[in-house]
Design an enzyme around this catalytic site. Structure first.
Site, PDB file in Angstrom:
ATOM      1  N   GLY A  15       0.396   1.656   1.082  1.00  0.00           N
ATOM      2  CA  GLY A  15       1.846   1.481   1.067  1.00  0.00           C
ATOM      3  C   GLY A  15       2.386   1.909   2.423  1.00  0.00           C
ATOM      4  N   ALA A  16       3.266   1.079   2.974  1.00  0.00           N
ATOM      5  CA  ALA A  16       3.742   1.299   4.341  1.00  0.00           C
ATOM      6  C   ALA A  16       4.328   2.697   4.551  1.00  0.00           C
ATOM      7  CB  ALA A  16       4.794   0.243   4.668  1.00  0.00           C
ATOM      8  N   ARG A  51      -4.209   0.404   9.958  1.00  0.00           N
ATOM      9  CA  ARG A  51      -3.579  -0.689   9.180  1.00  0.00           C
ATOM     10  C   ARG A  51      -2.502  -1.257  10.088  1.00  0.00           C
ATOM     11  NH1 ARG A  51      -3.390  -0.603   3.478  1.00  0.00           N
ATOM     12  NH2 ARG A  51      -3.518  -2.836   3.701  1.00  0.00           N
ATOM     13  N   CYS A 105       1.851  -5.624  -6.391  1.00  0.00           N
ATOM     14  CA  CYS A 105       1.216  -4.566  -5.604  1.00  0.00           C
ATOM     15  C   CYS A 105       1.752  -3.182  -5.997  1.00  0.00           C
ATOM     16  CB  CYS A 105       1.385  -4.825  -4.108  1.00  0.00           C
ATOM     17  SG  CYS A 105       0.234  -3.857  -3.096  1.00  0.00           S
ATOM     18  N   ASP A 174       6.304  -4.434   3.938  1.00  0.00           N
ATOM     19  CA  ASP A 174       5.567  -3.786   5.034  1.00  0.00           C
ATOM     20  C   ASP A 174       6.327  -3.933   6.328  1.00  0.00           C
ATOM     21  OD1 ASP A 174       3.253  -4.502   2.971  1.00  0.00           O
ATOM     22  OD2 ASP A 174       2.750  -2.748   4.173  1.00  0.00           O
ATOM     23  N   ASN A 186       4.719  -8.709   3.362  1.00  0.00           N
ATOM     24  CA  ASN A 186       4.330  -7.839   2.240  1.00  0.00           C
ATOM     25  C   ASN A 186       2.969  -8.296   1.722  1.00  0.00           C
ATOM     26  OD1 ASN A 186       5.151  -5.580   0.506  1.00  0.00           O
ATOM     27  ND2 ASN A 186       5.239  -7.083  -1.140  1.00  0.00           N
ATOM     28  N   LYS A 187       2.456  -7.579   0.779  1.00  0.00           N
ATOM     29  CA  LYS A 187       1.123  -7.848   0.216  1.00  0.00           C
ATOM     30  C   LYS A 187       0.874  -9.325  -0.032  1.00  0.00           C
ATOM     31  CE  LYS A 187      -1.566  -5.630  -0.475  1.00  0.00           C
ATOM     32  NZ  LYS A 187      -2.804  -5.471   0.350  1.00  0.00           N
ATOM     33  N   LYS A 212      11.593  -0.301   7.910  1.00  0.00           N
ATOM     34  CA  LYS A 212      10.769  -1.517   7.782  1.00  0.00           C
ATOM     35  C   LYS A 212      11.221  -2.631   8.723  1.00  0.00           C
ATOM     36  CE  LYS A 212       8.562   0.255   4.154  1.00  0.00           C
ATOM     37  NZ  LYS A 212       8.624   0.021   2.746  1.00  0.00           N
TER      38      LYS A 212
HETATM   39  C1  RUB Z   1       1.163  -2.270  -0.085  1.00  0.00           C
HETATM   40  C2  RUB Z   1       2.332  -3.195  -0.056  1.00  0.00           C
HETATM   41  C3  RUB Z   1       3.661  -2.588  -0.364  1.00  0.00           C
HETATM   42  C4  RUB Z   1       4.356  -2.211   0.947  1.00  0.00           C
HETATM   43  C5  RUB Z   1       5.580  -1.347   0.700  1.00  0.00           C
HETATM   44  O1  RUB Z   1       0.004  -2.853   0.473  1.00  0.00           O
HETATM   45  O2  RUB Z   1       2.254  -4.353   0.300  1.00  0.00           O
HETATM   46  O3  RUB Z   1       4.466  -3.508  -1.045  1.00  0.00           O
HETATM   47  O4  RUB Z   1       3.473  -1.495   1.794  1.00  0.00           O
HETATM   48  O5  RUB Z   1       5.185  -0.118   0.143  1.00  0.00           O
HETATM   49  P1  RUB Z   1      -1.304  -1.935   0.655  1.00  0.00           P
HETATM   50  P2  RUB Z   1       6.168   1.145   0.217  1.00  0.00           P
HETATM   51  O6  RUB Z   1      -1.633  -1.387  -0.692  1.00  0.00           O
HETATM   52  O7  RUB Z   1      -2.345  -2.878   1.181  1.00  0.00           O
HETATM   53  O8  RUB Z   1      -0.977  -0.847   1.651  1.00  0.00           O
HETATM   54  O9  RUB Z   1       7.397   0.738  -0.519  1.00  0.00           O
HETATM   55  O10 RUB Z   1       5.396   2.213  -0.521  1.00  0.00           O
HETATM   56  O11 RUB Z   1       6.424   1.459   1.645  1.00  0.00           O
END
Ligand code: RUB
Length: 282
Positions: A15-16, A51, A105, A174, A186-187, A212
């Protein structure tokens, strides 16, 4: 150092936002011992490259390079924390009682909206896509179930089948790009989900802080090891090219609303606010 890089690459930290939070916490310890000089730059580069698609850590590092101080790290961590809480608050108005909400995701920011709405007494159910290849959707489903939020786990291929019963889709981000290539990054699978939502005239939301907003000249769409999807030992796949992109880019026109720490925006409003610097971009 190699531990945190391994944890980020293996998606133990995913998650970003979480990638940025854990990296900043690591950097706080690292810079206390080693300062903000050349070693910091080397470590920052390795963290960012672990990443390369998500922009949050990049934006934090840019801020840190402008003011190389421990207190900048603390300020960034606080802003990341505060913005998630504000997103949760601002997203409340999107959630009506008895709605069915689809998510994809595992996004901490999208989940913050759902969890807060539940705590505030809204009653709804969630359809979580499993999210191939690494199934972070299962993590989402487990977190929701732990709060007793009714949740149904489906395969990604079933998303369009279930779309007629969905009131809206909410995902994280992301990166959000207003420069080429434009879109919501995003994913992988997000863009297909947005197309399906559009075909069924269902709103498609993204919960994502202004960390973001992506001003990088280029974006790297991470391609992960093909062994995550097929491997000769298990599937007997030989002589076949396999690709495993981790993210895709959804047209901004397919996103009905963005929710961030300042409010709820259409893509045009968000772009305008970003350009005017009404929303601080790093
Ligand atoms: C996670 C993903 C999330 C974004 C946002 O991909 O795509 O939708 O990162 O996450 P991965 P957040 O599991 O490959 O990192 O809202 O937690 O920033």
């Amino acid at each position: 150092m190699s531990d945190i890089i391994a944890d980020i690459k293996s998606l133990k930290i995913q998650g970003a936002r979480e990638i940025a939070v854990k990296s900043l916490k690591f950097l706080r310890g690292f810079t206390a011992k080693n300062g903000f000089g050349r070693d910091f730059e080397l470590v920052a580069k390795r963290l960012e490259e672990a990443r390369p698609t998500a922009v949050v850590l990049h934006n934090c590092l840019e801020a840190l390079r402008k003011e190389r101080k421990a207190k900048t790290i603390d300020m960034l961590l606080k802003r990341l924390e505060d913005s998630r809480e504000l997103i949760a608050k601002n997203g409340l108005k999107l959630i009506k009682n008895n709605s069915t909400i689809m998510t994809h995701c595992h996004s901490g920011e999208a989940l913050a909206v759902l969890k807060n709405a539940w705590k505030k007494g809204r009653r709804f159910s969630v359809i979580a896509t499993e999210t191939e290849p690494r199934h972070q959707g299962i993590k989402t489903a487990k977190e929701l179930a732990a709060m007793k939020i009714p949740v149904t786990l489906i395969t990604d291929s079933a998303a369009n089948y279930f779309m007629p019963e969905v009131d809206f889709v909410i995902v994280g981000a992301d990166a959000i790009r207003f420069r080429q290539p434009k879109g919501l990054v995003n994913k992988i699978g997000t863009s297909a989900l947005a197309l399906s939502a559009r075909a069924h005239k269902k709103p498609f939301y993204s919960a994502a802080s202004s960390f973001k907003i992506d001003n990088r000249r280029k974006i790297i769409i991470e391609e992960r090891p093909t062994s995550e999807v097929y491997h000769a030992g298990f599937h007997g796949v030989q002589g076949v090219k396999v690709r495993n992109p981790a993210f895709d880019i959804t047209s901004l026109d397919h996103v009905t609303k963005f929710v961030n720490e300042k409010g709820v925006y259409t893509n045009k409003q968000l772009e305008k606010a970003t350009k005017k610097n009404a929303i601080k971009v790093f």
